[in-house]
Design a protein around this motif. Structure first.
Motif, PDB file in Angstrom:
ATOM      1  N   LEU A  38      -0.977  -1.861   5.790  1.00  0.00           N
ATOM      2  CA  LEU A  38      -2.291  -1.763   5.679  1.00  0.00           C
ATOM      3  C   LEU A  38      -2.747  -1.438   6.777  1.00  0.00           C
ATOM      4  N   ALA A  39      -2.524  -2.842   7.378  1.00  0.00           N
ATOM      5  CA  ALA A  39      -2.984  -3.193   8.876  1.00  0.00           C
ATOM      6  C   ALA A  39      -2.628  -2.310  10.212  1.00  0.00           C
ATOM      7  N   ASP A  40      -1.672  -2.179  10.080  1.00  0.00           N
ATOM      8  CA  ASP A  40      -0.782  -1.693  10.869  1.00  0.00           C
ATOM      9  C   ASP A  40      -0.920   0.018  11.005  1.00  0.00           C
ATOM     10  N   ALA A  41      -2.428   0.355   9.268  1.00  0.00           N
ATOM     11  CA  ALA A  41      -3.045   1.737   9.838  1.00  0.00           C
ATOM     12  C   ALA A  41      -3.552   1.536  10.067  1.00  0.00           C
ATOM     13  N   GLY A  42      -4.657   0.665  10.291  1.00  0.00           N
ATOM     14  CA  GLY A  42      -5.847   0.285  11.020  1.00  0.00           C
ATOM     15  C   GLY A  42      -6.462  -0.323  10.036  1.00  0.00           C
ATOM     16  N   ASP A 105     -15.150  -3.765   1.819  1.00  0.00           N
ATOM     17  CA  ASP A 105     -15.168  -2.986   0.650  1.00  0.00           C
ATOM     18  C   ASP A 105     -14.759  -2.812  -0.060  1.00  0.00           C
ATOM     19  N   VAL A 106     -13.106  -3.065  -0.767  1.00  0.00           N
ATOM     20  CA  VAL A 106     -12.486  -2.631  -1.978  1.00  0.00           C
ATOM     21  C   VAL A 106     -11.887  -5.050  -1.599  1.00  0.00           C
ATOM     22  N   GLY A 378       9.020   4.260   1.463  1.00  0.00           N
ATOM     23  CA  GLY A 378       7.961   3.130   3.012  1.00  0.00           C
ATOM     24  C   GLY A 378       7.424   2.743   2.210  1.00  0.00           C
ATOM     25  N   TRP A 379       7.026   1.205   2.854  1.00  0.00           N
ATOM     26  CA  TRP A 379       5.651   1.000   2.772  1.00  0.00           C
ATOM     27  C   TRP A 379       4.127   1.320   3.747  1.00  0.00           C
ATOM     28  N   ASP A 380       4.396   2.248   4.803  1.00  0.00           N
ATOM     29  CA  ASP A 380       3.716   3.088   4.757  1.00  0.00           C
ATOM     30  C   ASP A 380       2.945   4.185   4.163  1.00  0.00           C
ATOM     31  N   ARG A 381       4.115   4.947   2.819  1.00  0.00           N
ATOM     32  CA  ARG A 381       3.876   6.131   2.662  1.00  0.00           C
ATOM     33  C   ARG A 381       3.344   4.613   0.850  1.00  0.00           C
ATOM     34  N   VAL A 382       3.661   3.668   0.631  1.00  0.00           N
ATOM     35  CA  VAL A 382       2.909   3.107  -0.373  1.00  0.00           C
ATOM     36  C   VAL A 382       1.919   2.498   0.233  1.00  0.00           C
ATOM     37  N   ALA A 383       1.139   2.063   0.921  1.00  0.00           N
ATOM     38  CA  ALA A 383       0.166   1.511   1.673  1.00  0.00           C
ATOM     39  C   ALA A 383      -0.791   2.942   1.356  1.00  0.00           C
ATOM     40  N   ALA A 384      -0.762   3.889   1.929  1.00  0.00           N
ATOM     41  CA  ALA A 384      -1.160   4.987   1.975  1.00  0.00           C
ATOM     42  C   ALA A 384      -1.695   5.778   0.531  1.00  0.00           C
ATOM     43  N   ALA A 385      -1.464   5.355   0.070  1.00  0.00           N
ATOM     44  CA  ALA A 385      -1.410   5.235  -1.805  1.00  0.00           C
ATOM     45  C   ALA A 385      -2.249   4.518  -2.342  1.00  0.00           C
ATOM     46  N   ALA A 386      -2.248   3.206  -1.881  1.00  0.00           N
ATOM     47  CA  ALA A 386      -3.584   2.311  -2.283  1.00  0.00           C
ATOM     48  C   ALA A 386      -4.517   2.880  -1.359  1.00  0.00           C
ATOM     49  N   ALA A 387      -4.471   3.358  -0.184  1.00  0.00           N
ATOM     50  CA  ALA A 387      -6.053   3.272   0.174  1.00  0.00           C
ATOM     51  C   ALA A 387      -6.722   4.141   0.005  1.00  0.00           C
ATOM     52  N   VAL A 389      -6.723   5.319  -3.062  1.00  0.00           N
ATOM     53  CA  VAL A 389      -6.914   4.804  -3.579  1.00  0.00           C
ATOM     54  C   VAL A 389      -8.797   4.027  -3.984  1.00  0.00           C
ATOM     55  N   TYR A 390      -8.508   3.112  -2.903  1.00  0.00           N
ATOM     56  CA  TYR A 390      -8.548   1.915  -2.333  1.00  0.00           C
ATOM     57  C   TYR A 390     -10.389   2.460  -2.013  1.00  0.00           C
ATOM     58  N   ARG A 391      -9.786   3.900  -1.053  1.00  0.00           N
ATOM     59  CA  ARG A 391     -11.019   4.776  -0.850  1.00  0.00           C
ATOM     60  C   ARG A 391     -11.931   5.263  -2.448  1.00  0.00           C
ATOM     61  N   GLU A 392     -11.411   5.914  -3.185  1.00  0.00           N
ATOM     62  CA  GLU A 392     -11.446   6.939  -4.561  1.00  0.00           C
ATOM     63  C   GLU A 392     -12.456   5.376  -5.056  1.00  0.00           C
ATOM     64  N   VAL A 393     -11.882   4.353  -5.363  1.00  0.00           N
ATOM     65  CA  VAL A 393     -13.267   3.309  -6.118  1.00  0.00           C
ATOM     66  C   VAL A 393     -14.357   2.954  -5.659  1.00  0.00           C
ATOM     67  N   ALA A 394     -13.963   2.731  -3.902  1.00  0.00           N
ATOM     68  CA  ALA A 394     -15.126   2.227  -2.708  1.00  0.00           C
ATOM     69  C   ALA A 394     -16.492   3.108  -2.604  1.00  0.00           C
ATOM     70  N   ALA A 395     -16.252   4.466  -2.873  1.00  0.00           N
ATOM     71  CA  ALA A 395     -17.221   5.327  -2.873  1.00  0.00           C
ATOM     72  C   ALA A 395     -17.777   6.042  -4.451  1.00  0.00           C
ATOM     73  N   THR A 396     -17.291   5.033  -5.012  1.00  0.00           N
ATOM     74  CA  THR A 396     -18.113   5.106  -6.627  1.00  0.00           C
ATOM     75  C   THR A 396     -19.198   4.108  -6.577  1.00  0.00           C
ATOM     76  N   VAL A 397     -18.876   2.566  -6.019  1.00  0.00           N
ATOM     77  CA  VAL A 397     -19.925   2.087  -6.220  1.00  0.00           C
ATOM     78  C   VAL A 397     -21.168   1.544  -4.755  1.00  0.00           C
ATOM     79  N   PRO A 398     -21.078   2.533  -3.417  1.00  0.00           N
ATOM     80  CA  PRO A 398     -21.681   2.028  -2.779  1.00  0.00           C
ATOM     81  C   PRO A 398     -22.990   1.699  -3.329  1.00  0.00           C
ATOM     82  N   ALA A 399     -23.927   2.833  -4.045  1.00  0.00           N
ATOM     83  CA  ALA A 399     -25.418   2.592  -4.797  1.00  0.00           C
ATOM     84  C   ALA A 399     -25.093   1.194  -4.970  1.00  0.00           C
TER      85      ALA A 399
END
Ligand code: UDP
Length: 410
Positions: A38-42, A105-106, A378-387, A389-399
């Protein structure tokens, strides 16, 4: 994203110190690898884990954008995993203080006790929580019965967490069924498997010996099924040998009760001279060990995910795997290895015998295993799948989050 991971007992730092002990295994490896990818992906990643010594600094960087945070909760020394639950209120209070200063954020909690500590701290700030159980108490209780030393409330807590967190990341399809049986709505669970470091675990040059060498790599606890492999060995010709990696380091091996039990079984089965206990093997030495094997056997009674078959496949080895948990997804029967029923030495012997009889086919299964890890795990692929989900759940609670962090109404 700013990602806070919580891994109360399994420190990512232990993954480089040595694994194979009773409470140090796949979760340490998986949390570390996911954090690094995840860190590698920024992303910015903090992994909160319990302090188990007095001397480590509070924060230890493990990569650019990834740090381990040692949380003071309970005595600063190793404790059995099952005793940690008494310190989760303190852990939670520390997390809350930390996250008030630096709102993530998550939050991604690993193992049920991390969820127990993380959920109230995150909810108070309106931060979404994603949970990976790594193992479920209901499954452990089913298989281990009276030997299960988990705190009695584990199953109820897991069921509550499943219903309360924003998403459960199941590591395999079988876990989704278990979660649904616990009352978790199916749409609350997303399968995100663990991965394997395909740059570290590579086929390399195989080290061919005269014998047909079978390898097991695991923590030495009874459920891992090393006894089944020893029983299978007794049904195979004398040129088939077994290397058992895992357990304590070599000097302490002789005093380990599970090693003693397995040695007794090997003696009784007349195969003691064909079984070698290698003790805990460091991750650096593991690829070479996998490459020295003609086949890797993973036949646990149950397995929440199972990193070892993926490591073996990444090293181009055919895998004989019990069709349980994550192994039902990762190992493809007849393509990357063979599936067997758990606890069935005759089936293990017959699968190993087939590999021994046809080396060309065994090599082809190994090559297919390598390809499968490259394309799927590959962990890059797994991390992208996790990220995702993170974005999806983060989008549901911004308010809610905005309201809580700025004081304005949601
Ligand atoms: N492991 C290791 N050295 C050993 C035994 C195990 O490095 O002597 C590692 C193994 O390579 C794998 C992890 O520990 O990465 C075990 O993970 P798995 O998911 O197979 O089982 P768990 O321990 O989580 O039940």
């Amino acid at each position: 994203m700013r990602i806070a991971m919580v891994s109360e007992h399994a420190s990512p730092l232990a993954a480089s110190r040595g694994l194979g002990g009773v409470d140090a295994g796949g979760q340490n490896v998986a949390v570390r690898a996911l954090a690094l990818a995840l860190a590698d992906a920024g992303h910015e990643v903090v992994v909160h884990t319990r302090r188990t010594d007095r001397t480590s600094p509070r924060r230890v960087p493990i990569a650019l954008r990834a740090v381990v945070d040692h949380v003071d909760a309970g005595p600063p020394h190793e404790l059995p995993k099952d005793d940690l639950v008494h310190h989760m209120d303190a852990f939670s209070a520390e997390l809350a203080a930390c996250w008030r200063d630096e709102v993530p954020d998550v939050v991604h909690a690993h193992f049920w006790m991390s969820g127990l500590a993380a959920l109230p701290a995150a909810r108070a700030l309106g931060v979404p929580v994603v949970q990976t159980f790594h193992a479920l108490g209901s499954v452990k209780r089913r298989h281990q019965g009276a030997d299960d030393t988990s705190p009695p409330r584990r199953v109820a807590v897991e069921s509550d967490l499943g219903a309360s967190v924003d998403r459960v990341l199941a590591t395999c399809r079988d876990e989704v069924d278990e979660l649904v049986a616990l009352g978790v709505p199916a749409d609350r669970a997303t399968v995100v498997p663990c991965g394997v470091d395909v740059g570290h675990f590579t086929p390399g040059d195989a080290v061919a010996g005269d014998d047909f060498r079978v390898l097991t790599v695991s923590r030495l606890v009874p459920r891992k099924g090393v006894d089944t492999v020893i029983a299978a060995l007794a049904r195979l010709p004398d040129d088939v040998s077994l290397v058992v990696a895992g357990g304590p380091r070599l000097p302490e091996l002789d005093s380990d009760p599970e090693v003693a039990r397995l040695r007794d079984l090997a003696r009784a089965a007349g195969v003691a001279d064909r079984v070698r206990f290698a003790g805990a093997v460091g991750h650096d030495a593991l690829p070479q060990l996998y490459r020295s094997a003609d086949a890797v056997a993973c036949v646990p009674a149950y397995e929440p995910f199972g990193l070892v078959p993926l490591e073996a496949m990444a090293c181009g080895r055919p895998v004989v795997a019990a069709r349980v948990g994550g192994l039902a997804d990762t190992v493809v029967d007849g393509v990357t290895g063979h599936h067997v029923r758990p606890g069935d030495p005759a089936a293990v012997a017959s699968a190993l015998s087939a590999l021994r009889a046809d080396p060309a086919r065994a090599r082809a299964l190994g090559r297919a295993g390598r390809r499968r890890t490259e394309t799927e795990y590959g962990w890059d692929r797994v991390a992208a799948a996790a990220a995702r989900v993170y974005r999806e759940v983060a989008a549901t609670v911004p308010a809610l989050r905005t309201a809580l962090t700025t004081g304005s109404p949601a």
